[in-house]
Scaffold this motif. Structure first.
Motif, mmCIF file in Angstrom:
data_model
loop_
_atom_site.group_PDB
_atom_site.id
_atom_site.type_symbol
_atom_site.label_atom_id
_atom_site.label_comp_id
_atom_site.label_asym_id
_atom_site.label_seq_id
_atom_site.Cartn_x
_atom_site.Cartn_y
_atom_site.Cartn_z
ATOM 1 N N LEU A 24 -1.453 -4.617 -1.611
ATOM 2 C CA LEU A 24 -0.539 -3.893 -2.303
ATOM 3 C C LEU A 24 -0.907 -4.788 -3.939
ATOM 4 O O LEU A 24 -0.940 -4.099 -4.580
ATOM 5 C CB LEU A 24 0.624 -4.146 -1.597
ATOM 6 C CG LEU A 24 2.009 -3.738 -2.728
ATOM 7 C CD1 LEU A 24 1.546 -1.912 -2.898
ATOM 8 C CD2 LEU A 24 3.166 -3.830 -1.627
ATOM 9 N N ALA A 25 -1.107 -6.096 -3.398
ATOM 10 C CA ALA A 25 -1.207 -6.619 -5.240
ATOM 11 C C ALA A 25 -2.197 -6.290 -6.035
ATOM 12 O O ALA A 25 -2.236 -5.978 -7.186
ATOM 13 C CB ALA A 25 -0.904 -8.749 -5.073
ATOM 14 N N GLU A 26 -2.891 -6.145 -5.332
ATOM 15 C CA GLU A 26 -4.487 -5.804 -6.534
ATOM 16 C C GLU A 26 -4.049 -3.960 -6.580
ATOM 17 O O GLU A 26 -4.449 -3.943 -7.802
ATOM 18 C CB GLU A 26 -5.390 -6.098 -5.549
ATOM 19 C CG GLU A 26 -6.188 -6.537 -4.986
ATOM 20 C CD GLU A 26 -7.428 -6.887 -4.072
ATOM 21 O OE1 GLU A 26 -7.665 -5.718 -3.730
ATOM 22 O OE2 GLU A 26 -7.684 -8.092 -3.486
ATOM 23 N N LEU A 27 -3.884 -3.138 -5.663
ATOM 24 C CA LEU A 27 -3.082 -1.757 -6.589
ATOM 25 C C LEU A 27 -2.453 -1.777 -7.815
ATOM 26 O O LEU A 27 -2.510 -0.787 -8.106
ATOM 27 C CB LEU A 27 -2.692 -1.017 -4.778
ATOM 28 C CG LEU A 27 -2.569 0.219 -5.064
ATOM 29 C CD1 LEU A 27 -3.332 0.767 -5.180
ATOM 30 C CD2 LEU A 27 -1.980 0.843 -4.049
ATOM 31 N N LEU A 28 -1.397 -2.592 -7.058
ATOM 32 C CA LEU A 28 -0.195 -2.462 -8.347
ATOM 33 C C LEU A 28 -1.079 -2.955 -9.314
ATOM 34 O O LEU A 28 -0.466 -2.323 -10.356
ATOM 35 C CB LEU A 28 0.854 -3.135 -7.704
ATOM 36 C CG LEU A 28 1.265 -3.177 -7.026
ATOM 37 C CD1 LEU A 28 2.742 -3.594 -6.368
ATOM 38 C CD2 LEU A 28 2.503 -1.456 -6.968
ATOM 39 N N HIS A 29 -1.681 -4.099 -9.713
ATOM 40 C CA HIS A 29 -2.707 -4.684 -10.427
ATOM 41 C C HIS A 29 -3.292 -3.497 -11.377
ATOM 42 O O HIS A 29 -3.949 -3.082 -12.444
ATOM 43 C CB HIS A 29 -2.948 -5.912 -10.431
ATOM 44 C CG HIS A 29 -3.642 -6.825 -11.620
ATOM 45 N ND1 HIS A 29 -5.268 -5.788 -11.798
ATOM 46 C CD2 HIS A 29 -3.586 -7.261 -12.509
ATOM 47 C CE1 HIS A 29 -5.600 -7.056 -12.972
ATOM 48 N NE2 HIS A 29 -4.261 -7.441 -13.310
ATOM 49 N N ASP A 30 -5.002 -3.174 -10.237
ATOM 50 C CA ASP A 30 -5.195 -1.455 -10.448
ATOM 51 C C ASP A 30 -4.347 -0.693 -11.600
ATOM 52 O O ASP A 30 -4.735 0.018 -12.010
ATOM 53 C CB ASP A 30 -5.948 -1.126 -9.692
ATOM 54 C CG ASP A 30 -7.035 -2.652 -8.998
ATOM 55 O OD1 ASP A 30 -6.868 -3.331 -9.629
ATOM 56 O OD2 ASP A 30 -7.446 -2.213 -7.924
ATOM 57 N N LEU A 31 -2.762 -0.227 -10.923
ATOM 58 C CA LEU A 31 -2.734 0.540 -11.575
ATOM 59 C C LEU A 31 -2.048 0.614 -12.368
ATOM 60 O O LEU A 31 -0.976 0.964 -13.496
ATOM 61 C CB LEU A 31 -1.137 1.443 -10.392
ATOM 62 C CG LEU A 31 -2.167 1.766 -9.082
ATOM 63 C CD1 LEU A 31 -1.034 2.456 -8.281
ATOM 64 C CD2 LEU A 31 -2.754 2.851 -9.409
ATOM 65 N N GLY A 32 -1.615 -0.568 -13.332
ATOM 66 C CA GLY A 32 -1.545 -1.207 -14.560
ATOM 67 C C GLY A 32 -0.002 -2.226 -14.286
ATOM 68 O O GLY A 32 0.651 -1.953 -15.084
ATOM 69 N N VAL A 59 0.670 1.812 1.105
ATOM 70 C CA VAL A 59 1.583 1.999 0.545
ATOM 71 C C VAL A 59 2.794 1.795 1.795
ATOM 72 O O VAL A 59 3.900 1.102 1.613
ATOM 73 C CB VAL A 59 2.104 3.208 -0.521
ATOM 74 C CG1 VAL A 59 3.470 3.273 -0.608
ATOM 75 C CG2 VAL A 59 1.203 2.955 -2.115
ATOM 76 N N GLN A 60 1.770 2.990 2.634
ATOM 77 C CA GLN A 60 2.862 3.489 3.568
ATOM 78 C C GLN A 60 2.661 1.448 4.855
ATOM 79 O O GLN A 60 3.507 1.897 5.446
ATOM 80 C CB GLN A 60 1.974 4.347 4.560
ATOM 81 C CG GLN A 60 2.313 5.241 3.970
ATOM 82 C CD GLN A 60 1.147 6.749 4.750
ATOM 83 O OE1 GLN A 60 0.159 6.290 5.482
ATOM 84 N NE2 GLN A 60 1.666 7.503 5.144
ATOM 85 N N GLN A 61 1.776 1.143 4.808
ATOM 86 C CA GLN A 61 2.153 -0.007 5.095
ATOM 87 C C GLN A 61 2.901 -1.186 5.224
ATOM 88 O O GLN A 61 3.720 -1.930 5.690
ATOM 89 C CB GLN A 61 -0.030 -0.481 6.033
ATOM 90 C CG GLN A 61 -0.492 0.056 6.858
ATOM 91 C CD GLN A 61 -1.141 -0.293 6.553
ATOM 92 O OE1 GLN A 61 -2.463 -1.346 5.907
ATOM 93 N NE2 GLN A 61 -2.654 0.132 7.937
ATOM 94 N N ALA A 62 2.535 -1.272 3.713
ATOM 95 C CA ALA A 62 3.362 -1.876 3.139
ATOM 96 C C ALA A 62 4.810 -1.480 2.788
ATOM 97 O O ALA A 62 6.345 -2.469 3.158
ATOM 98 C CB ALA A 62 3.043 -2.185 1.876
ATOM 99 N N GLN A 71 9.232 2.454 -6.687
ATOM 100 C CA GLN A 71 9.853 4.018 -6.359
ATOM 101 C C GLN A 71 9.206 4.194 -6.403
ATOM 102 O O GLN A 71 8.673 6.030 -5.957
ATOM 103 C CB GLN A 71 11.037 3.590 -6.198
ATOM 104 C CG GLN A 71 12.072 5.149 -5.813
ATOM 105 C CD GLN A 71 12.243 5.192 -4.416
ATOM 106 O OE1 GLN A 71 12.782 3.912 -3.372
ATOM 107 N NE2 GLN A 71 11.165 6.190 -3.213
ATOM 108 N N LYS A 72 8.338 4.629 -7.687
ATOM 109 C CA LYS A 72 7.710 6.084 -7.749
ATOM 110 C C LYS A 72 6.309 5.960 -7.216
ATOM 111 O O LYS A 72 5.883 6.669 -6.629
ATOM 112 C CB LYS A 72 7.970 5.271 -9.474
ATOM 113 C CG LYS A 72 6.639 7.067 -10.283
ATOM 114 C CD LYS A 72 5.924 6.146 -11.645
ATOM 115 C CE LYS A 72 4.782 6.713 -12.190
ATOM 116 N NZ LYS A 72 4.410 6.384 -13.668
ATOM 117 N N LEU A 73 6.304 4.562 -6.889
ATOM 118 C CA LEU A 73 4.597 4.491 -6.431
ATOM 119 C C LEU A 73 5.419 5.696 -4.580
ATOM 120 O O LEU A 73 4.226 5.794 -4.037
ATOM 121 C CB LEU A 73 4.329 3.281 -5.870
ATOM 122 C CG LEU A 73 3.501 3.362 -5.516
ATOM 123 C CD1 LEU A 73 1.053 4.087 -6.225
ATOM 124 C CD2 LEU A 73 2.431 2.031 -4.900
#
Length: 97
Positions: A24-32, A59-62, A71-73
């Motif tokens: 999730l941390a990597e995903l959030l960083h990749d999304l900006g 996102v579902q697992q998190a 919330q936007k994600l």
């Protein structure tokens, strides 16, 4: 020596929680999220489909583990149900059938 099965780091649920938190941390960083500039990647259509399924899974697992997800994600992955469309007012002077 006897193995300690109750060590938190050996618990599969704890291992899974850590892995999902890291993804999730990597995903959030990749999304900006948490960065100064928005991401600028150009992906092929196949890569976008793969990225979308990966994002959905993470996102579902998190959310399942109770991690903080913007919330936007969450709304992108699981859109809120659409409200019922407004109906025109009924004419009560007519018979129903």
């Amino acid at each position: 020596m006897a193995q300690n099965k109750n060590i938190p780091s050996n618990n599969p649920l704890v291992k899974r929680h850590k892995k999902v938190a890291k993804e999730l941390a990597e995903l959030l960083h990749d999304l900006g999220y948490g960065t100064l500039f928005p991401p600028s990647k150009v992906m092929s259509e196949k890569a976008q489909i793969k990225w979308g399924t990966r994002k959905t899974r993470i996102v579902q697992q998190a959310v399942e583990f109770g991690l903080k997800v913007p919330q936007k994600l969450v709304d992108e992955v699981n859109p809120p149900p659409e409200p019922n469309p407004p109906t025109p007012p009924e004419d009560t002077s007519k018979a129903p059938f």
